[in-house]
Design a protein around this motif. Structure first.
Motif: not given
Ligand SMILES: [Ca+2]
Ligand SMILES: [Ca+2]
Length: 233
Positions: A33-56
């Protein structure tokens, strides 16, 4: 090129129907979960068109697709065949030449694999991109050879491909005429090739020119409005 797309849906793990029923929770993810959260966080920072939950959701979906596409890939990402199969089955693309080009545009680090970041970033333009993002995307798909211009030969090849023309003197002459007409319309500075500035100006004047050299974006009905979940894929 054969994308390994079969008419028999049983042979295709990536069929549209399958994807539609695929729920995030079904995707097994070999990641804590920690790795997943980190990955989602880092992608979300660069992708503005999706919500965090959608990135996950997309990260999970991506991993399940990679797993199903080819276990030997060892989670490095989707190769051209697997990605082509997705473009075909999910987005209805049929043109091998354009699917190849879309693959190259998604594959930002040019390692011939689309990793999870490249996939989510690419999809954000593909599905939710602004007009400017789509403009840039289409231009990148069309110029391909990396010099920043769509030249006469490339226009010829793409028009020939999209018109499904066999090589013959007569056909080639007809396509050359189309190339001339296209350049007349889009080559504003008359240097015999289409720069991004030419392309942008032409498309702003006539939106239909966005996909002038062949469809390389999903049909409008597949693009989810921001308030809808990416599950509508
Ligand atoms: Ca890559
Ligand atoms: Ca020009």
């Amino acid at each position: 090129m054969n994308y390994g797309i079969s008419d028999n849906p049983r042979h295709v793990g990536l069929e549209l129907g399958y994807l539609r029923t695929l729920q995030c929770v079904e995707a097994t993810l070999d990641m804590d979960q920690k790795t997943l959260k980190k990955l989602v966080e880092s992608i979300s920072n660069t992708v503005k068109n999706f919500k965090k939950s959608e990135v996950e959701c997309l990260v999970r979906l991506f991993h399940s697709l990679v797993e199903r596409a080819n276990v030997r890939l060892n989670n490095l990402g989707l190769d051209r065949n697997a990605f082509g199969a997705i473009l075909h089955s999910v987005f209805g693309m049929t043109d091998d030449m354009l699917m190849n080009r879309v693959f190259f545009v998604f594959d930002k680090d040019h390692n011939n694999r689309i990793n999870v970041k490249e996939c989510v970033k690419g999809l954000s333009v593909f599905l939710r991109g602004t007009f400017e993002e789509k403009l840039k995307f289409c231009f990148e798909v069309y110029y391909l050879n990396g010099d920043g211009y769509i030249c006469r030969e490339e226009i010829f090849d793409m028009l020939k491909n999209s018109l499904h023309q066999q090589s013959s003197e007569e056909n080639d002459e007809g396509i050359k005429e189309l190339v001339d007409i296209t350049l007349k319309k889009m080559d504003y500075d008359n240097d015999g090739k289409i720069s991004f500035a030419d392309f942008e100006k032409a498309v702003r004047e006539e939106r239909l020119l966005l996909e002038v050299f062949g469809p390389c974006l999903p049909e409008a009905k597949l693009c989810c409005p921001r308030h809808k979940s990416v599950n509508c894929l």
